[in-house]
Design an enzyme around this catalytic site. Structure first.
Site, short mmCIF file in Angstrom:
data_model
loop_
_atom_site.label_atom_id
_atom_site.label_comp_id
_atom_site.label_asym_id
_atom_site.label_seq_id
_atom_site.Cartn_x
_atom_site.Cartn_y
_atom_site.Cartn_z
CG ASP A 157 -2.34 -0.03 0.91
OD1 ASP A 157 -2.65 0.41 -0.20
OD2 ASP A 157 -3.14 -0.46 1.75
CE LYS B 227 -9.53 -6.15 2.03
NZ LYS B 227 -8.53 -5.06 2.05
P1 ATP Z 1 -6.74 -3.07 -0.72
O1 ATP Z 1 -7.04 -2.41 -2.01
O2 ATP Z 1 -7.75 -2.78 0.34
O3 ATP Z 1 -5.34 -2.94 -0.29
P2 ATP Z 1 -6.00 -5.68 -1.61
O4 ATP Z 1 -6.08 -5.56 -3.09
O5 ATP Z 1 -4.67 -5.58 -0.99
O6 ATP Z 1 -7.01 -4.65 -0.98
P3 ATP Z 1 -6.14 -8.12 -0.12
O7 ATP Z 1 -5.98 -7.47 1.18
O8 ATP Z 1 -5.00 -8.80 -0.72
O9 ATP Z 1 -6.70 -7.05 -1.19
O10 ATP Z 1 -7.39 -9.11 -0.01
C1 ATP Z 1 -7.62 -10.20 -0.87
C2 ATP Z 1 -8.30 -11.34 -0.14
O11 ATP Z 1 -8.79 -12.29 -1.07
C3 ATP Z 1 -7.36 -12.07 0.78
O12 ATP Z 1 -8.05 -12.39 1.96
C4 ATP Z 1 -7.03 -13.35 0.01
O13 ATP Z 1 -6.75 -14.43 0.87
C5 ATP Z 1 -8.26 -13.57 -0.81
N1 ATP Z 1 -8.03 -14.22 -2.11
C6 ATP Z 1 -8.59 -15.33 -2.53
N2 ATP Z 1 -8.22 -15.64 -3.78
C7 ATP Z 1 -7.38 -14.69 -4.19
C8 ATP Z 1 -6.69 -14.45 -5.40
N3 ATP Z 1 -6.77 -15.25 -6.45
N4 ATP Z 1 -5.91 -13.36 -5.46
C9 ATP Z 1 -5.81 -12.53 -4.42
N5 ATP Z 1 -6.47 -12.71 -3.26
C10 ATP Z 1 -7.24 -13.77 -3.12
MG MG Z 2 -3.79 -4.19 0.32
#
Ligand code: ATP
Ligand code: MG
Length: 423
Positions: free
Chosen positions: A278, A382
């Site tokens: 982030d 998510k």
């Molecule tokens: P933000 O924009 O809020 O930072 P983010 O893009 O970082 O969100 P994550 O915090 O990585 O999102 O959340 C993704 C969630 O989805 C996790 O809990 C993860 O275990 C789950 N998940 C399941 N399948 C997948 C996948 N193919 N790719 C990524 N995450 C996955």
């Molecule tokens: Mg994130």
């Protein structure tokens, strides 16, 4: 001089001091190599913080040879474990199944002291087996005669008692992938493959000791989880996640120092992976204004470009949902590549994801599939997990309709509010 940084801090660095400290440093400097030279005396200083020591002390003629005592490698660990178990072996206190080589493989990033601690912890685990816990705690004399430390004692203390202070903390990144990674479509496999390639490049290429990649994609698309997954799969001995959630309320300077510390730790290991999660949050970016912390930005820019010391290798994985902002800050150029993390974008992918998650009954999934067939969609993994959990709280009969209405709402909201929704 053990812990020499205590007496030889940089002169003038102690705010509000009376100057006594500076005098001490001066005195030592002149004693070691002043007008009257010291001869035939070997001076050895030891410290964890070479950066704190007054430079004048390190110049030729004074403490001119610098030796870094790093973490032991596998061969070193075998030797250290042999030393600490030698007495036990002599007195036949080790069972045959204790394999020092295996322990050395398992104890990545352990320091000498931690290895010694491991042996001690295994001894007390073995001891525990012979303790009779009745009204009073006493040692069972008959069995204790045959007390031997076995492999399971070592493995038990390896997992529970002694953790290396430095290097990978598995709990650290496991929390980011607690829901697992499901491969809902080709885009996910593509990202993981790219990640694997970059890991291999870091490991094998001598020309690029520093590889940095930026995972960018819409909010909630699973960037953090994928970054953690790539770093976990790399099996590098040093993995650290530099995440804004550990720096809430830090001042700019404290933040810079925390980030710098993570990178400096990484430089000490042969192969390291740092995840900078982030980035726009780390930078304190706010779109109204727009404001950000220039201090942190500059620190990151420098650290992202700085190659690790000779012979060491470093993989940096950044994540962001504001590629445009990083572009404006000229941070994109600091990364060697960017990988796009997409959202789930078609009904088929959504159905695949639901199937892999196993969250609805077959019949329910079929009706969802019918409803979303051929429709364009745009939802992050998510968010999807969140919608599923919300709808499975309902009575079975209403789950599907609840889920579909949530999905529709989400689609409507993201197409009006988020700049990523319309592509
Ligand atoms: P933000 O924009 O809020 O930072 P983010 O893009 O970082 O969100 P994550 O915090 O990585 O999102 O959340 C993704 C969630 O989805 C996790 O809990 C993860 O275990 C789950 N998940 C399941 N399948 C997948 C996948 N193919 N790719 C990524 N995450 C996955
Ligand atoms: Mg994130």
């Amino acid at each position: 001089f053990d812990e020499i940084d205590a007496i030889c801090k940089q002169r003038g660095s102690m705010a509000g001091s009376t100057g006594v400290h500076d005098t001490v440093v001066n005195q030592l400097l002149s004693k070691i190599d002043g007008v009257e030279q010291l001869n035939n005396i070997l001076v050895i200083g030891m410290t964890n913080r070479p950066d704190l020591i007054d430079e004048a002390l390190l110049r030729p003629g004074r403490m001119e040879v610098k030796m870094e005592i790093g973490l032991p490698d596998e061969k070193g660990r075998i030797q250290i474990l042999h030393i600490h178990t030698a007495k036990m072996r002599q007195h036949d206190l080790l069972t045959r199944d204790v394999d020092i080589k295996e322990l050395a493989v398992e104890t990545k990033n352990y320091s000498g002291a931690e290895l010694e601690g491991l042996v001690r912890a295994a001894q007390s685990t073995a001891m525990n087996r012979h303790i009779k816990a009745s009204n009073t705690v006493e040692v069972n004399i008959e069995t204790a005669e045959k007390l031997q430390v076995c492999r399971l004692d070592f493995l038990g203390s390896l997992n529970n008692d002694i953790k290396p202070a430095f290097g990978t903390n598995q709990e650290d990144y496991a929390s980011y992938i607690m829901n697992g990674i499901i491969r809902w479509g080709d885009p996910v496999s593509a990202v993981l493959e790219d990640g694997e390639l970059l890991v291999q490049q870091t490991k094998n290429s001598d020309r690029t000791p520093l590889v940095s990649v930026l995972l960018e994609g819409p909010p909630n698309s699973g960037k953090t989880a994928l970054a953690a997954k790539i770093s976990e799969d790399s099996q590098f001995p040093f993995i650290k996640i530099c995440s804004p959630d550990k720096m809430i309320g830090h001042s700019e300077i404290a933040k810079c120092q925390a980030i710098k510390k993570i990178f400096e730790d990484a430089y000490k290991s042969q192969l390291s992976c740092v995840v900078v999660d982030d980035i726009e949050r780390l930078l304190d970016y706010v779109p109204i204004g727009p404001r950000f912390s220039n201090l942190v930005l500059q620190a990151l820019l420098v650290l992202l470009k700085k190659p690790p010391p000779k012979g060491r290798k470093l993989l940096i994985i950044g994540t962001t949902s504001r590629k445009d902002v990083l572009q404006e800050m000229e941070m994109l150029d600091a990364f060697s590549t960017t990988v796009h993390i997409p959202n789930i974008s078609s009904g088929e992918q959504l159905v695949d994801a639901l199937e892999l998650l196993g969250s609805f009954q077959d019949a329910e999934r079929a009706s969802i599939a019918k409803a979303v067939k051929g429709r364009g969609l745009w939802i992050g993994i998510k968010k999807l997990l969140m919608l599923i959990e919300m709808s499975v709280q309902m009575d079975p009969g209403y789950r599907v309709s609840k889920f579909l209405s949530l999905l529709k709402e989400e689609g409507a909201r993201s197409s009006t509010s988020s700049k990523f929704a319309v592509i």
